[in-house]
Enzyme design. Structure first.
Site, short mmCIF file in Angstrom:
data_model
loop_
_atom_site.label_atom_id
_atom_site.label_comp_id
_atom_site.label_asym_id
_atom_site.label_seq_id
_atom_site.Cartn_x
_atom_site.Cartn_y
_atom_site.Cartn_z
N ASN A 9 -11.02 -1.56 -5.25
CA ASN A 9 -11.31 -2.30 -4.03
C ASN A 9 -12.37 -1.53 -3.27
O ASN A 9 -12.07 -0.51 -2.64
CB ASN A 9 -10.02 -2.44 -3.20
CG ASN A 9 -10.27 -3.12 -1.86
OD1 ASN A 9 -11.37 -3.61 -1.60
ND2 ASN A 9 -9.25 -3.15 -1.02
N HIS A 96 -4.08 -7.94 1.94
CA HIS A 96 -4.30 -6.50 2.16
C HIS A 96 -3.95 -6.15 3.62
O HIS A 96 -4.23 -6.93 4.52
CB HIS A 96 -5.76 -6.14 1.85
CG HIS A 96 -5.95 -4.66 1.71
ND1 HIS A 96 -5.99 -3.82 2.80
CD2 HIS A 96 -6.09 -3.87 0.61
CE1 HIS A 96 -6.15 -2.58 2.36
NE2 HIS A 96 -6.21 -2.58 1.05
N GLU A 168 1.23 -1.39 -1.68
CA GLU A 168 0.34 -0.45 -0.98
C GLU A 168 1.00 -0.04 0.34
O GLU A 168 0.83 -0.74 1.36
CB GLU A 168 -1.00 -1.12 -0.68
CG GLU A 168 -1.81 -1.48 -1.89
CD GLU A 168 -3.31 -1.48 -1.59
OE1 GLU A 168 -4.05 -0.93 -2.41
OE2 GLU A 168 -3.73 -1.98 -0.54
N GLY A 174 -5.98 5.42 2.35
CA GLY A 174 -7.09 6.18 2.93
C GLY A 174 -6.66 7.45 3.65
O GLY A 174 -7.44 8.05 4.38
N SER A 214 -4.30 6.06 -1.72
CA SER A 214 -4.72 7.43 -2.02
C SER A 214 -4.51 7.83 -3.47
O SER A 214 -4.17 8.99 -3.77
CB SER A 214 -4.02 8.43 -1.08
OG SER A 214 -4.43 8.21 0.25
P1 13P Z 1 -7.37 4.21 -0.87
O1 13P Z 1 -7.29 4.37 -2.36
O2 13P Z 1 -8.70 4.58 -0.29
O3 13P Z 1 -6.22 4.88 -0.18
O4 13P Z 1 -7.20 2.64 -0.57
C1 13P Z 1 -6.21 1.93 -1.20
C2 13P Z 1 -6.43 0.49 -0.94
O5 13P Z 1 -6.33 0.04 0.20
C3 13P Z 1 -6.78 -0.36 -2.08
O6 13P Z 1 -6.72 -1.70 -1.74
#
Ligand code: 13P
Length: 251
Positions: A9, A96, A168, A174, A214
């Protein structure tokens, strides 16, 4: 056997030139591969055609990051499922947490998006996950149950069969704070139980459930190896070709 999937993504990142470079690098690295997991890239809308052109080589599939809840017509700024399908887009991320949070996407809106995607042959990658306060309050199962039920359980079996779920946890996105492999396994197993109750064991066993938050090349193996984890939805680490392909190899 469920197919492993690793989807990148890209969120709202990269210029057109950087996007082209990234896809070329990913393809070069994958070229050395003997069919790892199904590899999906989800670039911003303006780069979708670039990605679908490259996808004709058959190494990657393309996903969109958003989709209109409407069919067609006077909805300025929207992009419909049929438009995406006509460009060769196979998947779409729906639900999301960033869209739930910043664009106020609620269950009703998400249901309409899921319906549009399925109507036009696009497979939803439907995201669910609790926030940090929700986990700390011990409400994570309740929150995920609500996301899964309200977003997906109106579907009939044939429709549901095409849906991919991505767990997630919002606190892991992030932040560098990945869920532990045990936390991921526990929630994936819980989601599969919910699916069993609604659609039966066969469908539950066939449903692909990805982990996101992450995830990187250092922690992917220990997460992907867990029972019920069928690959990942990768944010930041999907913007570097070597890192992303390395994660794909681990699925
Ligand atoms: P990160 O891998 O940057 O934590 O993001 C995950 C995400 O939101 C994928 O949709």
């Amino acid at each position: 056997m469920r197919r492993k999937i690793v989807a990148g993504n890209w969120k709202m990142n990269l210029t057109f030139q950087e996007a082209e470079e990234l896809i070329e690098e990913i393809l070069e690295l994958l070229d050395e591969e003997n069919a790892p997991a199904e590899v999906v890239v989800c670039p911003p809308y303006p780069y979708l055609e670039l990605a679908t052109d490259y996808s004709e080589e058959g190494m990657i599939k393309v996903g969109a990051q958003n989709i209109s809840p409407f069919d067609s017509g006077a909805y300025t700024g929207e992009v419909s499922a049929s438009m995406l399908k006509s460009m060769g887009v196979s998947y779409c991320i729906i639900g999301h947490s960033e869209r739930r949070k910043y664009f106020n996407e609620d269950d009703k809106m998400l249901t309409a998006k899921v319906n549009q995607a399925l109507k036009h042959g696009i497979r939803p990658i439907f995201c669910v996950g609790e926030s940090l306060p929700e986990r700390e309050a011990g409400r994570h199962f309740e929150v995920v149950r609500s996301h899964v039920r309200h977003g997906l359980f109106h579907l009939d079996t044939d429709e549901f069969h095409k849906v991919i779920i991505a767990y997630e946890p919002v606190w892991a996105i992030g932040t560098g704070a990945t869920a532990t492999p045990e936390q991921a396994e526990e929630m994936h197993s819980y989601i599969r139980t919910l699916i069993t109750e609604r659609y039966g064991e066969e469908i539950a066993e066939a449903t692909i459930i990805l982990y996101g938050g992450s995830c990187n090349s250092s922690n992917a193996s220990e997460i992907f190896i867990k029972k019920g984890v069928d690959g990942g939805l990768i944010g930041g680490a999907s913007l570097k070709a070597d890192e992303f392909v390395s994660i794909c190899r681990k699925a």
